[in-house]
Scaffold this motif. Sequence first.
Motif, PDB file in Angstrom:
ATOM      1  N   GLY A 115     105.391  19.069 -29.630  1.00 37.82           N
ATOM      2  CA  GLY A 115     106.342  19.991 -29.625  1.00 37.82           C
ATOM      3  C   GLY A 115     105.975  21.267 -29.412  1.00 37.82           C
ATOM      4  O   GLY A 115     104.953  21.647 -29.480  1.00 37.82           O
ATOM      5  N   ALA A 116     106.823  21.989 -28.649  1.00 40.48           N
ATOM      6  CA  ALA A 116     106.759  23.448 -28.202  1.00 40.48           C
ATOM      7  C   ALA A 116     107.807  24.439 -28.650  1.00 40.48           C
ATOM      8  O   ALA A 116     108.227  25.351 -28.186  1.00 40.48           O
ATOM      9  N   GLY A 117     107.991  23.992 -29.933  1.00 40.24           N
ATOM     10  CA  GLY A 117     108.893  24.953 -30.872  1.00 40.24           C
ATOM     11  C   GLY A 117     107.788  26.041 -31.315  1.00 40.24           C
ATOM     12  O   GLY A 117     106.744  26.106 -30.847  1.00 40.24           O
ATOM     13  N   GLN A 118     108.453  26.960 -32.322  1.00 35.03           N
ATOM     14  CA  GLN A 118     107.389  28.015 -32.896  1.00 35.03           C
ATOM     15  C   GLN A 118     106.027  27.436 -33.484  1.00 35.03           C
ATOM     16  O   GLN A 118     104.907  28.054 -33.121  1.00 35.03           O
ATOM     17  N   ILE A 119     106.387  26.341 -34.410  1.00 32.62           N
ATOM     18  CA  ILE A 119     104.954  25.736 -34.807  1.00 32.62           C
ATOM     19  C   ILE A 119     104.109  25.305 -33.752  1.00 32.62           C
ATOM     20  O   ILE A 119     102.790  25.250 -33.860  1.00 32.62           O
ATOM     21  N   GLY A 120     104.711  24.579 -32.660  1.00 39.63           N
ATOM     22  CA  GLY A 120     103.796  23.697 -31.692  1.00 39.63           C
ATOM     23  C   GLY A 120     102.965  24.878 -30.842  1.00 39.63           C
ATOM     24  O   GLY A 120     101.921  24.875 -30.667  1.00 39.63           O
ATOM     25  N   LEU A 121     103.830  25.967 -30.526  1.00 40.69           N
ATOM     26  CA  LEU A 121     103.161  27.038 -29.638  1.00 40.69           C
ATOM     27  C   LEU A 121     102.300  27.676 -30.536  1.00 40.69           C
ATOM     28  O   LEU A 121     101.121  28.125 -29.847  1.00 40.69           O
ATOM     29  N   LEU A 122     102.381  28.110 -31.823  1.00 42.43           N
ATOM     30  CA  LEU A 122     101.349  28.730 -32.678  1.00 42.43           C
ATOM     31  C   LEU A 122     100.233  27.874 -32.700  1.00 42.43           C
ATOM     32  O   LEU A 122      99.006  28.034 -32.911  1.00 42.43           O
ATOM     33  N   THR A 123     100.325  26.488 -32.993  1.00 42.25           N
ATOM     34  CA  THR A 123      99.056  25.563 -33.161  1.00 42.25           C
ATOM     35  C   THR A 123      98.328  25.289 -31.913  1.00 42.25           C
ATOM     36  O   THR A 123      97.311  25.396 -31.985  1.00 42.25           O
TER      37      THR A 123
ATOM     38  N   LEU B 283     102.858  18.888 -25.528  1.00 45.32           N
ATOM     39  CA  LEU B 283     103.941  17.981 -25.035  1.00 45.32           C
ATOM     40  C   LEU B 283     105.349  18.384 -25.366  1.00 45.32           C
ATOM     41  O   LEU B 283     105.585  18.593 -26.886  1.00 45.32           O
ATOM     42  N   ALA B 284     106.279  18.261 -24.556  1.00 43.98           N
ATOM     43  CA  ALA B 284     107.652  18.616 -24.875  1.00 43.98           C
ATOM     44  C   ALA B 284     108.515  18.074 -23.959  1.00 43.98           C
ATOM     45  O   ALA B 284     108.077  17.572 -22.910  1.00 43.98           O
ATOM     46  N   ARG B 285     109.914  18.072 -24.334  1.00 38.35           N
ATOM     47  CA  ARG B 285     110.785  17.285 -23.381  1.00 38.35           C
ATOM     48  C   ARG B 285     111.230  17.893 -22.079  1.00 38.35           C
ATOM     49  O   ARG B 285     111.388  17.416 -21.167  1.00 38.35           O
ATOM     50  N   GLY B 286     111.408  19.248 -22.282  1.00 37.12           N
ATOM     51  CA  GLY B 286     111.810  19.930 -21.082  1.00 37.12           C
ATOM     52  C   GLY B 286     110.665  19.947 -20.008  1.00 37.12           C
ATOM     53  O   GLY B 286     109.493  19.895 -20.021  1.00 37.12           O
ATOM     54  N   GLU B 287     111.421  19.798 -18.571  1.00 36.33           N
ATOM     55  CA  GLU B 287     110.703  20.019 -17.520  1.00 36.33           C
ATOM     56  C   GLU B 287     110.138  21.522 -17.179  1.00 36.33           C
ATOM     57  O   GLU B 287     110.898  22.256 -17.008  1.00 36.33           O
ATOM     58  N   ALA B 288     109.233  21.723 -16.832  1.00 33.42           N
ATOM     59  CA  ALA B 288     108.661  23.011 -16.183  1.00 33.42           C
ATOM     60  C   ALA B 288     109.209  23.145 -14.722  1.00 33.42           C
ATOM     61  O   ALA B 288     109.438  22.219 -14.030  1.00 33.42           O
ATOM     62  N   PRO B 289     109.462  24.433 -14.544  1.00 29.94           N
ATOM     63  CA  PRO B 289     108.968  25.627 -15.294  1.00 29.94           C
ATOM     64  C   PRO B 289     110.171  25.888 -16.150  1.00 29.94           C
ATOM     65  O   PRO B 289     111.274  25.560 -16.055  1.00 29.94           O
TER      66      PRO B 289
ATOM     67  N   SER C 235      96.519  27.020 -21.734  1.00 29.62           N
ATOM     68  CA  SER C 235      96.660  25.403 -22.011  1.00 29.62           C
ATOM     69  C   SER C 235      97.447  24.845 -21.175  1.00 29.62           C
ATOM     70  O   SER C 235      98.128  25.400 -20.224  1.00 29.62           O
ATOM     71  N   THR C 236      97.692  23.570 -21.097  1.00 30.58           N
ATOM     72  CA  THR C 236      98.601  22.687 -20.521  1.00 30.58           C
ATOM     73  C   THR C 236      99.873  22.304 -20.996  1.00 30.58           C
ATOM     74  O   THR C 236      99.704  21.563 -22.069  1.00 30.58           O
ATOM     75  N   TYR C 237     100.763  22.508 -20.177  1.00 34.29           N
ATOM     76  CA  TYR C 237     101.993  22.094 -20.796  1.00 34.29           C
ATOM     77  C   TYR C 237     102.372  20.696 -19.875  1.00 34.29           C
ATOM     78  O   TYR C 237     102.304  20.390 -18.839  1.00 34.29           O
ATOM     79  N   VAL C 238     102.910  19.799 -20.893  1.00 33.32           N
ATOM     80  CA  VAL C 238     103.136  18.384 -20.263  1.00 33.32           C
ATOM     81  C   VAL C 238     104.731  18.135 -20.885  1.00 33.32           C
ATOM     82  O   VAL C 238     105.186  18.010 -21.870  1.00 33.32           O
ATOM     83  N   SER C 239     105.451  17.772 -19.772  1.00 30.63           N
ATOM     84  CA  SER C 239     106.794  17.357 -20.131  1.00 30.63           C
ATOM     85  C   SER C 239     106.925  15.746 -20.104  1.00 30.63           C
ATOM     86  O   SER C 239     106.611  15.082 -19.437  1.00 30.63           O
TER      87      SER C 239
ATOM     88  N   LEU D 208      99.329  10.320 -20.261  1.00 36.65           N
ATOM     89  CA  LEU D 208      98.524  11.431 -20.564  1.00 36.65           C
ATOM     90  C   LEU D 208      97.043  10.845 -21.132  1.00 36.65           C
ATOM     91  O   LEU D 208      96.182  11.348 -20.465  1.00 36.65           O
ATOM     92  N   VAL D 209      97.197  10.059 -21.808  1.00 32.75           N
ATOM     93  CA  VAL D 209      95.973   9.509 -22.470  1.00 32.75           C
ATOM     94  C   VAL D 209      95.107   8.754 -21.356  1.00 32.75           C
ATOM     95  O   VAL D 209      93.872   8.930 -21.360  1.00 32.75           O
ATOM     96  N   ALA D 210      95.692   8.123 -20.420  1.00 28.47           N
ATOM     97  CA  ALA D 210      95.022   7.599 -19.353  1.00 28.47           C
ATOM     98  C   ALA D 210      94.394   8.617 -18.337  1.00 28.47           C
ATOM     99  O   ALA D 210      93.391   8.458 -17.882  1.00 28.47           O
ATOM    100  N   LYS D 211      95.014  10.109 -18.449  1.00 22.76           N
ATOM    101  CA  LYS D 211      94.118  10.987 -17.783  1.00 22.76           C
ATOM    102  C   LYS D 211      93.205  11.712 -18.570  1.00 22.76           C
ATOM    103  O   LYS D 211      92.093  12.119 -17.713  1.00 22.76           O
ATOM    104  N   THR D 212      93.452  11.852 -19.750  1.00 24.02           N
ATOM    105  CA  THR D 212      92.445  12.980 -20.370  1.00 24.02           C
ATOM    106  C   THR D 212      91.536  12.031 -21.548  1.00 24.02           C
ATOM    107  O   THR D 212      90.618  12.531 -21.852  1.00 24.02           O
ATOM    108  N   GLY D 213      91.823  10.643 -21.601  1.00 24.74           N
ATOM    109  CA  GLY D 213      91.022   9.886 -22.619  1.00 24.74           C
ATOM    110  C   GLY D 213      91.539  10.201 -23.944  1.00 24.74           C
ATOM    111  O   GLY D 213      92.676  10.995 -24.171  1.00 24.74           O
ATOM    112  N   ARG D 214      91.434   9.378 -24.836  1.00 26.86           N
ATOM    113  CA  ARG D 214      92.269   9.499 -26.229  1.00 26.86           C
ATOM    114  C   ARG D 214      91.520  10.963 -26.760  1.00 26.86           C
ATOM    115  O   ARG D 214      90.635  11.446 -26.647  1.00 26.86           O
ATOM    116  N   PRO D 215      92.782  11.766 -27.275  1.00 26.53           N
ATOM    117  CA  PRO D 215      92.347  12.988 -27.892  1.00 26.53           C
ATOM    118  C   PRO D 215      91.610  12.782 -29.337  1.00 26.53           C
ATOM    119  O   PRO D 215      91.897  11.888 -29.831  1.00 26.53           O
ATOM    120  N   ASP D 216      91.269  14.003 -29.717  1.00 30.08           N
ATOM    121  CA  ASP D 216      90.271  13.934 -30.963  1.00 30.08           C
ATOM    122  C   ASP D 216      91.088  14.383 -32.257  1.00 30.08           C
ATOM    123  O   ASP D 216      90.852  13.939 -33.369  1.00 30.08           O
TER     124      ASP D 216
END
Length: 371
Positions: free
Chosen positions: A189-197, A211-217, A229-233, A242-250
């Motif tokens: 999520g890239a609302g206010q809480i997601g962006l501040l997190t 991660l958010a639904r909207g396509e960049a830019p 940081s990295t935005y992922v649509s 994404l996990v296949a690219k980064t490995g499982r997140p911590d």
Amino acid sequence: MDFLMKAVAVRPGTPNSVHMQEIARPSVDQVADGLGVLVKVLKVGVDATDREINDALYGNAPDGDDYLVIGHECFGVVEAVGENVKRVKPGDFVTATVRRPGNSIYDLIGTNDMTSEETYYERGINLRHGFLTEYFVDEEEYIVRVPQGLQHLHVLQEPMSCAAKAVHQAYEAQRRMKVWNPKVAYVLGAGQIGLLTTLVLKLRGLEVFTLARGEAPNLKAEIVEGMESTYVSTAQTSMSELVAKTGRPDLIVDATGFSPLAFEAMEHIGHNGVVVWTGITGGERKTEVPSDKINIEWVLGNKLLLGSVNANRGHFEMGIRDLALGDMMFPGVLEKILTNPVEGLDNFQEMMRLLVEDKDALKVFVNVASA
């Protein structure tokens, strides 16, 4: 004779009941022991919580009233203080915490956000009036001073406290591991809480994927990338891809309020990892999950699911420090979250329209008064 002032309120249980309400102007002597603080409201942020309360999905009026003043994200200036107030003085910029204490041991030690009671008290949300009015009064304990240099970020103080708490709670829980040094985090999520997190995690040195639904830019992508940081649509890349690219997140923090995605996060967290849910879902949606797979992986992988709701005074202070550092590290980026000002309490219908109809309205806030 009581002086009256304007407030924006709803009638809990009645959908689409938002309206203007006249209420009595408060005074510092309403708080016992000379600990009252009278605040002139300058700005109030509104979000999905206010929209869902207006939809009658949750929320209750204080005892004796048939209305609830909404708004839980406030920024104001101290107008008067009781004789025993030490932390703030007239002229200080302030915000206020949201939870108020019940009677559990957690409430009694100042961690109202961790109450063990079924009934909870939240200003603007449940059983306590909110801040979408001209003045409010509260006890000194719940008033948090905001540095003058952060006044341009005004209503971000409360959502920042939620982000700070969510991350802090994850690290606190992971003390069970003796050694935990996370490298990769997903924010859903890239609302206010997601962006501040995203900001909080970046300041802790993690590689962050938001991660958010909207396509960049788009604006959200611009803000995420502005915080290095990295935005992922998710319209282009699924979480599993994404996990296949980064490995499982911590660490995964869900800030979507979309329960299927919150449960999907449980499939992708790494060994000894933590999933934190901050989003609230007020509906009745049902979804299927691969429960056997999740069960075995979570037991064998020592994984943890954590719920995090609003914040206490300590988290507000943590969040203010992170906002200050983030504003210096990434100048001009955080201000971009504040997208949609609404002029005056009288324009509450426009405020609600933006919350309901405008999908590009990242942060709606009401300019109640000037300093």
